[in-house]
Design a protein around this motif. Sequence first.
Motif, short mmCIF file in Angstrom:
data_model
loop_
_atom_site.label_atom_id
_atom_site.label_comp_id
_atom_site.label_asym_id
_atom_site.label_seq_id
_atom_site.Cartn_x
_atom_site.Cartn_y
_atom_site.Cartn_z
N LYS A 16 88.51 64.91 42.37
CA LYS A 16 89.14 63.73 42.42
C LYS A 16 90.47 63.93 41.82
O LYS A 16 90.38 64.63 40.86
CB LYS A 16 88.61 62.49 42.23
CG LYS A 16 87.43 62.16 42.89
CD LYS A 16 88.00 61.54 44.35
CE LYS A 16 86.46 61.20 45.09
NZ LYS A 16 86.93 60.91 46.44
N ALA A 17 91.73 63.42 42.09
CA ALA A 17 92.80 63.43 41.51
C ALA A 17 93.56 62.42 41.28
O ALA A 17 93.38 61.23 41.76
CB ALA A 17 93.91 64.36 42.58
N THR A 18 94.48 62.11 40.18
CA THR A 18 95.53 61.24 39.89
C THR A 18 96.92 61.43 40.47
O THR A 18 97.23 62.58 40.19
CB THR A 18 95.50 61.04 38.58
OG1 THR A 18 94.38 60.77 38.05
CG2 THR A 18 96.35 59.90 38.16
N PHE A 19 97.12 60.71 41.38
CA PHE A 19 98.61 60.69 41.91
C PHE A 19 99.52 60.01 41.25
O PHE A 19 99.33 58.70 41.43
CB PHE A 19 98.57 60.55 43.27
CG PHE A 19 97.74 61.49 44.12
CD1 PHE A 19 98.49 62.90 44.60
CD2 PHE A 19 96.50 61.43 44.34
CE1 PHE A 19 97.62 63.90 45.34
CE2 PHE A 19 95.83 62.52 45.15
CZ PHE A 19 96.38 63.68 45.59
N PHE A 20 100.58 60.48 40.58
CA PHE A 20 101.77 59.73 39.84
C PHE A 20 102.70 59.43 40.97
O PHE A 20 103.54 60.55 41.29
CB PHE A 20 102.09 60.06 38.71
CG PHE A 20 101.00 60.29 37.58
CD1 PHE A 20 101.21 59.34 36.56
CD2 PHE A 20 100.33 61.00 37.60
CE1 PHE A 20 100.22 59.00 35.50
CE2 PHE A 20 99.09 61.20 36.33
CZ PHE A 20 99.37 60.02 35.50
#
Length: 55
Positions: free
Chosen positions: A8-12
């Motif tokens: 899973k990733a965090t997208f800014f």
Amino acid sequence: MLDRYQVKATFFEIGRNIEKHPEIVKMIVARGEELANHSYSYKSLLPSRSRRNII
């Protein structure tokens, strides 16, 4: 790539871009990724010539 390794990733995201492309935000959220605020608009503090020298 994220699916391949089950990560899973965090997208800014930039608010102005979210308004232009709400379908991308919906996809990020539907996939269970994290969505974070980068700002509403973003202007590089570096002149364009300086960017080339950084790389």
